[in-house]
Design an enzyme around this catalytic site. Structure first.
Site, short mmCIF file in Angstrom:
data_model
loop_
_atom_site.label_atom_id
_atom_site.label_comp_id
_atom_site.label_asym_id
_atom_site.label_seq_id
_atom_site.Cartn_x
_atom_site.Cartn_y
_atom_site.Cartn_z
N SER A 89 -13.61 -20.05 -18.39
CA SER A 89 -13.24 -20.48 -19.74
C SER A 89 -12.35 -19.46 -20.44
CB SER A 89 -14.49 -20.76 -20.57
OG SER A 89 -15.27 -19.58 -20.75
N ARG A 118 -13.74 -3.26 -15.28
CA ARG A 118 -14.56 -2.14 -14.83
C ARG A 118 -13.88 -1.41 -13.68
NH1 ARG A 118 -18.74 -6.09 -15.48
NH2 ARG A 118 -18.26 -6.77 -13.37
N ASP A 174 -15.38 -25.64 -19.04
CA ASP A 174 -14.80 -24.30 -19.00
C ASP A 174 -13.33 -24.32 -19.41
OD1 ASP A 174 -16.85 -22.58 -18.31
OD2 ASP A 174 -16.59 -22.84 -16.16
#
Length: 405
Positions: free
Chosen positions: A19, A39, A170
């Site tokens: 989404s 990350r 989504d």
């Protein structure tokens, strides 16, 4: 030289899976500079989801992240937070679709971001409204469909509820969010200040289902599951019809309008050689045709079985009757016109090689677009940190060695 529609707009992308990534991909396709903050080491969760090749990003990630930049930053470390705050000062839009409460725990709630940059458009996609009883519930596509009417009206009449075969809770939420961001950006040109945008999958699915309320108003009962029929009202023909050679997707969908004395119905009868039924009272109105829909379906099927789905579509479509072949992913991939149009595009991914993927569905005459492969993890660290924040090689090396980026 022509400029893209959103050239100069900088988007901080805290999104994952579908989404949120659809939202930011849409903004990237419109020309915004979209910077994925990921990350170090692992990146966005979608990179490794359903991965079938060690060291390669998943196909899902590649399809949903074209035309973006990727930088790595550990936002849980103080030094990482400081980098993000510096980026916030430079950016126009921030988009996130973490599980409820995550962005707040990371220290980047709306109030904090607004204090850093009052012009920021701060957009969030969730399953349910933040002020409602299910605010803390996690959600994925089928959850949004279930909570937003869609599953209740999808499936055969006597069968259980079903979710749609595509993730349109989504993607629908992503596109709605992109539209809301565009509106907020325009409003900012008048007010000079940003605002918070919230889009939920439940709201979006209800919005997509608006026409199903027509049936409820007409009957007084909840809208039912109707299979291939129209959700608004009973009408025939409105179904899939088999074609040769009889494969799983060798069908065409045919529909004629439900207006009284429908010219489409009359044209269909002429095409399939059944002009003897033009004055048949059983088929005189949309309502009467629905009563005899089984006879109509068999009559049409008898004709379509003589043709491939592409042949049937060509013949009936040329007669100005609504029809479409049921096209599969492989059909679409091999469609020369859709390649030429840019609906399907070939990219050359540095790890996966050449892939044909869905491209930009928006066509703006003054905003050219070349679809570029999704970025590798941290691919744009140097460009963004040097170009946007003014860091030098020593700074980058120090941050990398400390595990911040």
């Amino acid at each position: 030289m022509r400029k893209s529609a959103l050239e100069g707009i900088v988007v901080l992308d805290f999104t994952q899976f579908e989404s949120g990534t659809v939202c930011t991909q849409t903004l990237a396709w419109l020309g915004a500079t979209v910077i994925k903050l990921e990350r170090p080491g692992t990146g966005e969760q979608g990179r490794g989801a359903s991965a079938d090749q060690a060291g390669a990003d998943s196909y899902g990630f590649i399809i949903l992240n074209s035309n973006k930049k990727s930088i790595t930053v550990d936002v849980k470390k103080p030094e990482g937070k400081e980098l993000v705050k510096k980026l916030i000062k430079k950016a126009d839009v921030l988009v996130e679709n973490f599980s409820p409460g995550v962005i707040e725990r990371l220290g980047f709630d709306y109030a904090t971001v607004r204090d850093i940059n009052s012009k920021m458009i701060y957009a969030q996609i969730k399953g349910f409204g933040s002020d409602g009883p299910y605010a803390k519930f996690p959600a994925f596509d089928a959850i949004g469909q279930a909570a937003g009417v869609v599953m209740s009206v999808t499936g055969e009449k006597d069968g259980p509820p079903m979710h749609a075969g595509v993730n349109f809770a989504d993607s629908g939420a992503g596109y709605h969010c992109a539209i809301a961001i565009l509106g907020a950006l325009y409003q900012r040109t008048v007010t000079g200040v940003g605002q918070q945008v919230e889009v939920t999958m439940q709201d979006v699915m209800i919005n997509f289902s608006r026409s199903t309320w027509c049936r409820q108003f007409m009957t007084g009962d909840e809208a039912p599951r109707v299979g291939n029929e129209m959700p608004m009202a009973a009408v025939a023909p409105c179904n899939v019809y088999p074609c040769k050679p009889g494969g799983p997707n060798d069908y065409v969908f045919i529909y004629t309008s439900r207006v009284p004395d429908s010219p489409q119905w009359k044209r269909l009868l002429k095409v399939i050689g059944r002009t003897d039924l033009l004055d048949d009272p059983r088929f005189a109105t949309p309502e009467s045709r629905y009563i005899y829909k089984e006879e109509i379906d068999e009559m049409i099927s008898e004709w379509t079985r003589n043709y491939t789905k592409h042949e049937a579509m060509e013949i009936i479509g040329q007669a100005d009757v609504p029809i479409a072949a049921v096209l599969s992913t492989m059909d679409i991939t091999n469609d020369e016109y859709l390649r030429k149009r840019g609906t399907m595009v070939e990219i050359d991914h540095p790890v996966r090689g050449k892939l044909v993927i869905p491209g930009n569905s928006m066509k703006l005459s003054a905003s050219p677009l070349e679809v570029k492969p999704a970025p590798l993890l941290g691919q744009d660290n140097e460009e963004v940190y040097k170009g946007l924040l003014g860091l030098n090689d020593f700074d980058l090396k120090e941050l990398e060695e400390a595990g911040i980026i």
